[in-house]
Design a protein around this motif. Sequence first.
Motif, PDB file in Angstrom:
ATOM      1  N   SER A 770       0.818  -1.219   0.000  1.00 14.82           N
ATOM      2  CA  SER A 770       0.000   0.000   0.000  1.00 14.82           C
ATOM      3  C   SER A 770       0.846   1.261   0.000  1.00 14.82           C
ATOM      4  O   SER A 770       0.353   2.329  -0.369  1.00 14.82           O
ATOM      5  CB  SER A 770      -0.913   0.016   1.227  1.00 14.82           C
ATOM      6  OG  SER A 770      -0.146   0.056   2.417  1.00 14.82           O
ATOM      7  N   SER A 771       2.087   1.180   0.416  1.00 16.59           N
ATOM      8  CA  SER A 771       3.090   2.246   0.547  1.00 16.59           C
ATOM      9  C   SER A 771       3.292   2.578   2.030  1.00 16.59           C
ATOM     10  O   SER A 771       2.329   2.539   2.828  1.00 16.59           O
ATOM     11  CB  SER A 771       2.724   3.526  -0.220  1.00 16.59           C
ATOM     12  OG  SER A 771       1.845   4.335   0.543  1.00 16.59           O
ATOM     13  N   PRO A 772       4.529   2.925   2.410  1.00 15.20           N
ATOM     14  CA  PRO A 772       4.802   3.308   3.801  1.00 15.20           C
ATOM     15  C   PRO A 772       3.973   4.509   4.254  1.00 15.20           C
ATOM     16  O   PRO A 772       3.579   4.586   5.418  1.00 15.20           O
ATOM     17  CB  PRO A 772       6.300   3.625   3.792  1.00 15.20           C
ATOM     18  CG  PRO A 772       6.846   2.818   2.649  1.00 15.20           C
ATOM     19  CD  PRO A 772       5.762   2.831   1.612  1.00 15.20           C
ATOM     20  N   GLN A 773       3.687   5.444   3.364  1.00 17.04           N
ATOM     21  CA  GLN A 773       2.908   6.627   3.744  1.00 17.04           C
ATOM     22  C   GLN A 773       1.490   6.233   4.152  1.00 17.04           C
ATOM     23  O   GLN A 773       0.953   6.726   5.156  1.00 17.04           O
ATOM     24  CB  GLN A 773       2.863   7.620   2.575  1.00 17.04           C
ATOM     25  CG  GLN A 773       4.189   8.262   2.210  1.00 17.04           C
ATOM     26  CD  GLN A 773       5.090   7.346   1.394  1.00 17.04           C
ATOM     27  OE1 GLN A 773       4.629   6.306   0.894  1.00 17.04           O
ATOM     28  NE2 GLN A 773       6.356   7.719   1.266  1.00 17.04           N
ATOM     29  N   VAL A 774       0.875   5.342   3.385  1.00 18.66           N
ATOM     30  CA  VAL A 774      -0.469   4.890   3.712  1.00 18.66           C
ATOM     31  C   VAL A 774      -0.466   4.119   5.026  1.00 18.66           C
ATOM     32  O   VAL A 774      -1.358   4.284   5.866  1.00 18.66           O
ATOM     33  CB  VAL A 774      -1.034   4.022   2.572  1.00 18.66           C
ATOM     34  CG1 VAL A 774      -2.330   3.338   2.999  1.00 18.66           C
ATOM     35  CG2 VAL A 774      -1.273   4.874   1.327  1.00 18.66           C
ATOM     36  N   ALA A 775       0.544   3.280   5.226  1.00 17.65           N
ATOM     37  CA  ALA A 775       0.628   2.505   6.466  1.00 17.65           C
ATOM     38  C   ALA A 775       0.731   3.430   7.672  1.00 17.65           C
ATOM     39  O   ALA A 775       0.065   3.210   8.701  1.00 17.65           O
ATOM     40  CB  ALA A 775       1.820   1.562   6.414  1.00 17.65           C
ATOM     41  N   GLN A 776       1.559   4.458   7.572  1.00 17.82           N
ATOM     42  CA  GLN A 776       1.715   5.408   8.671  1.00 17.82           C
ATOM     43  C   GLN A 776       0.402   6.140   8.935  1.00 17.82           C
ATOM     44  O   GLN A 776      -0.018   6.315  10.091  1.00 17.82           O
ATOM     45  CB  GLN A 776       2.813   6.419   8.332  1.00 17.82           C
ATOM     46  CG  GLN A 776       3.064   7.465   9.403  1.00 17.82           C
ATOM     47  CD  GLN A 776       3.624   6.870  10.681  1.00 17.82           C
ATOM     48  OE1 GLN A 776       4.569   6.091  10.644  1.00 17.82           O
ATOM     49  NE2 GLN A 776       3.041   7.219  11.821  1.00 17.82           N
ATOM     50  N   SER A 777      -0.277   6.555   7.858  1.00 22.49           N
ATOM     51  CA  SER A 777      -1.540   7.279   8.008  1.00 22.49           C
ATOM     52  C   SER A 777      -2.600   6.406   8.676  1.00 22.49           C
ATOM     53  O   SER A 777      -3.331   6.862   9.563  1.00 22.49           O
ATOM     54  CB  SER A 777      -2.019   7.757   6.642  1.00 22.49           C
ATOM     55  OG  SER A 777      -3.312   8.313   6.708  1.00 22.49           O
ATOM     56  N   ARG A 778      -2.684   5.144   8.272  1.00 19.50           N
ATOM     57  CA  ARG A 778      -3.701   4.252   8.846  1.00 19.50           C
ATOM     58  C   ARG A 778      -3.389   3.955  10.312  1.00 19.50           C
ATOM     59  O   ARG A 778      -4.307   3.851  11.138  1.00 19.50           O
ATOM     60  CB  ARG A 778      -3.791   2.964   8.027  1.00 19.50           C
ATOM     61  CG  ARG A 778      -4.477   3.187   6.672  1.00 19.50           C
ATOM     62  CD  ARG A 778      -4.397   1.968   5.782  1.00 19.50           C
ATOM     63  NE  ARG A 778      -5.252   0.867   6.210  1.00 19.50           N
ATOM     64  CZ  ARG A 778      -6.537   0.738   5.904  1.00 19.50           C
ATOM     65  NH1 ARG A 778      -7.145   1.678   5.184  1.00 19.50           N
ATOM     66  NH2 ARG A 778      -7.230  -0.308   6.307  1.00 19.50           N
ATOM     67  N   ALA A 779      -2.121   3.824  10.652  1.00 22.00           N
ATOM     68  CA  ALA A 779      -1.761   3.621  12.056  1.00 22.00           C
ATOM     69  C   ALA A 779      -2.225   4.798  12.907  1.00 22.00           C
ATOM     70  O   ALA A 779      -2.742   4.628  14.026  1.00 22.00           O
ATOM     71  CB  ALA A 779      -0.252   3.419  12.189  1.00 22.00           C
ATOM     72  N   GLU A 780      -2.087   5.994  12.382  1.00 21.90           N
ATOM     73  CA  GLU A 780      -2.509   7.190  13.119  1.00 21.90           C
ATOM     74  C   GLU A 780      -4.028   7.241  13.255  1.00 21.90           C
ATOM     75  O   GLU A 780      -4.557   7.632  14.306  1.00 21.90           O
ATOM     76  CB  GLU A 780      -1.992   8.440  12.412  1.00 21.90           C
ATOM     77  CG  GLU A 780      -0.467   8.569  12.466  1.00 21.90           C
ATOM     78  CD  GLU A 780       0.049   9.691  11.572  1.00 21.90           C
ATOM     79  OE1 GLU A 780      -0.788  10.338  10.884  1.00 21.90           O
ATOM     80  OE2 GLU A 780       1.276   9.913  11.538  1.00 21.90           O
ATOM     81  N   LEU A 781      -4.754   6.844  12.202  1.00 17.19           N
ATOM     82  CA  LEU A 781      -6.220   6.837  12.280  1.00 17.19           C
ATOM     83  C   LEU A 781      -6.703   5.803  13.297  1.00 17.19           C
ATOM     84  O   LEU A 781      -7.639   6.070  14.064  1.00 17.19           O
ATOM     85  CB  LEU A 781      -6.812   6.546  10.901  1.00 17.19           C
ATOM     86  CG  LEU A 781      -6.657   7.649   9.842  1.00 17.19           C
ATOM     87  CD1 LEU A 781      -7.222   7.187   8.507  1.00 17.19           C
ATOM     88  CD2 LEU A 781      -7.375   8.929  10.293  1.00 17.19           C
ATOM     89  N   PHE A 782      -6.121   4.614  13.300  1.00 10.92           N
ATOM     90  CA  PHE A 782      -6.519   3.605  14.287  1.00 10.92           C
ATOM     91  C   PHE A 782      -6.268   4.097  15.707  1.00 10.92           C
ATOM     92  O   PHE A 782      -7.008   3.761  16.642  1.00 10.92           O
ATOM     93  CB  PHE A 782      -5.759   2.294  14.043  1.00 10.92           C
ATOM     94  CG  PHE A 782      -6.369   1.410  12.992  1.00 10.92           C
ATOM     95  CD1 PHE A 782      -7.658   0.896  13.157  1.00 10.92           C
ATOM     96  CD2 PHE A 782      -5.666   1.077  11.839  1.00 10.92           C
ATOM     97  CE1 PHE A 782      -8.228   0.083  12.192  1.00 10.92           C
ATOM     98  CE2 PHE A 782      -6.224   0.259  10.872  1.00 10.92           C
ATOM     99  CZ  PHE A 782      -7.508  -0.241  11.036  1.00 10.92           C
ATOM    100  N   SER A 783      -5.234   4.911  15.891  1.00 12.22           N
ATOM    101  CA  SER A 783      -4.900   5.418  17.226  1.00 12.22           C
ATOM    102  C   SER A 783      -5.971   6.358  17.766  1.00 12.22           C
ATOM    103  O   SER A 783      -5.998   6.649  18.969  1.00 12.22           O
ATOM    104  CB  SER A 783      -3.546   6.138  17.196  1.00 12.22           C
ATOM    105  OG  SER A 783      -2.517   5.243  16.832  1.00 12.22           O
TER     106      SER A 783
END
Length: 826
Positions: A770-783
């Motif tokens: 998905s790309s590292p940027q998307v992974a980082q963004s989704r981690a922040e949303l789950f938080s």
Amino acid sequence: MWYHACAAFALCIAYFNNDITNAMAFTPPSSSFVTKRGGHSHSPTATKSPSSLLSLHATSAATPTPTTTRLVWLTGHEDLRLHDHGGFSGALSFDDCLVVPVFVLDPNIHLRSKSQSALMRLHKCLSSLESALETASPSSILSPLIVRSGSASDILPSLAKEINAISCHVVANDVLSQMRNSQRLTCQLLEEMGSVQVERWTNALRPSAPWATTKNNMPSFFPEYCKIVDDIPIPSPEKNYHHDSTMTSDDFDNAAADNNNSRNTLMQIHSEGVPSITKLFDMATSVTPPAVTAFSTTLRSANTAEPYEEKVTNEWATEKKARQALEEYCHIGKDSFADKHFGISSSEEDSRTKSLYAAAAYRMIQVASPSEVLALREAPTRAFSLALSMGSLSARDVIDAARNRCSSYSGSNDDNSNRAGLYPSDDPLWGRSSEGSLSDVIEWREYHRLLADRSLKLQEGSEPGATSGSEKIQSGDPREAGTPQYWRWKDQHLVRYLTWPAGKDYDAKKDGAHPAILLVHGFAASAEQWERLVYSLREQNDAMPPIFALDLLGFGHSEKPGLSYTQYLWESQIVDFAVEVMEAKPLVMVGNSIGGGLSAGAAASLGKKICKGLVLCNTAGILEDPETYTGYTSEKKEDGSSKFGGANSFNSHTDAAFEGNPNEAPYSPVPVVGRNALDLFGKGIIQLIYPQIDKRLSLIYGNKLENADAAAVYAIQQSAMHPGSANVIGSGQKLAPNRPLNEVLVDAIDDKDESGCNVLVIMGLDDRVSSPQVAQSRAELFSKFNPDQVTVDAIADAGHCPHDEKPNLVASSLLKWLDKISKMGR
């Protein structure tokens, strides 16, 4: 019941002689006899005695008085028919014997944790077979169906001794463990009696294949398998019984005399008879865990009914009706058959929203005819899979129909046993004919059954190769191979799963004991991908609970039937597995990629009494900002009305999905070229990706290249080359509108009424899918979810499959989280 047949036969004699008094003279001394004639029952009580005694004797002057007795054990696994039945043909080949068909209703095999639909199907098939046996007129002496409830290993040796049976004819071992073990134990006990010879028969299409006659293993790679079986002939189906239309009046008179003379040689065999459907439900309830029984009343989304379930059960489950449908299919072709039977009739309109799975399928035929939107092989798959699994239809009969009896085939094959020129290796670039589609249903089922049997035999012999991961060289982090087992989803499609037993220190009754764990893989993966994580979990904790890893339908070693795949099909499969196999016991679900999104949806359907925790590893699924998420909305016109003309009165995405998402954009069939393009697209993707699988895995496992080993590569390659894989990929165009993770997670963790399940989000931040940027963004949303219920663990040096790339880190995180929720009492 035999004395019922005797009474019917005597009535026939009397009708020939215009003497009803003589007919009644043959009535056995019972006040509750039933004679079957023209499909109707005639009885003083209008019901069958549940504990009747069956009087067995000769029915024809041409049939000698029996001197021996042979049993035909009907298991309920591909053997509930008369036509092309190796057990009946083998037993009936002896003229001087009495053939006794017996069905042992084992509550733990046939009834425990079964759905009401499964019980109804079993009842219909048994009742139909019972009636067929009462009216059959074979060349040897054939008893009515004997039904007894209990364990086959207890009942059959006792029955064999009771009637002095000299043989027992039984179908080859099933791949489902309970039936397989029952068959083996029962046959062993019969053989140990010394007086009973066990005769095994097979439904295999090619009984002369090398792996059927020697210890050679079948190739697990489908192209290699095809190179062998393309040249092996398939025996023609046999007809094992007939109604003799050549008997004269003198024959009837002589037969009547023989019946009178044989009264002193009657044999009495106790039969419980086929239970009524109400009794069958009651029997099932008595052996089913209360949690399973209660589940169906918990949530509307707990219903997993498949599309056309009622039609298949009511119209095509039994031998007579299934064979009629087969001949109709051959006569009118698959498109006309699909349009006639798989449209939405008035009766189906009321039942189409019973499940999310069914609603997603019906959504497609709202905009086009079934022949335009169903998968190329979907009509014959849905029509005949159940009858094939129950045994109402013979696989050899169906493939003979495809090769020689379909009116639509065009060709000039010189082989009279295969006039249409159909083979397992067939892979046309564009479309599939009616006869080809029908042949594929059989050939694909056959291959996956043989693959399952191969895996089990290797496992039982402690030989390598039972799983894809053990067929090639392994490297990287250690694995712990699971034990392969099989389950037949919806009584039709083989599903493989791997199991690992509880750790040596596990005590389910101990406070804080973790619930069982269910692992769900991602797209193109399989259960083997969890072996490294399981090793790490069990290495770090000796009190691990039992662990299950499931192959989704269409992936791994599970079948890949020609259906239209949607997310709700897979969610239904997961829910059914948790209820039927794991028996609705508390569990924690762990999913990766699309397996994470599917697990979240299944968790919401299962409810909090069953799903106690949810672990999402780089999960797929729509995720909106929890702080701004407003729930279900639909696209509107300027005047505020729904853009697509729907009712716009739904409270949630789930409610909308139950109605086929009328407020969303309707399903759009492939323009101009139609559904053929979907299979072509799937084939193109496989051809493009297949040579690059090792390189693409190296990209995904960039932080642990050695874990992208030959075993991982082969597991994906093997599944990609299985028959049906192209259709699975092409079905991506048929996915229904997704429910956002925001909604299903709230459904899963909301604790207004009771403690909800906790969620652990493991996010490999170096996700190159998905790309590292998307992974980082989704981690922040789950938080941003409630931190008391949603825990986020971001792993910087892990990618899209953190559980397989960094199994030790993921295991540590998961165990820490399990301890936390156990202390919280959740």
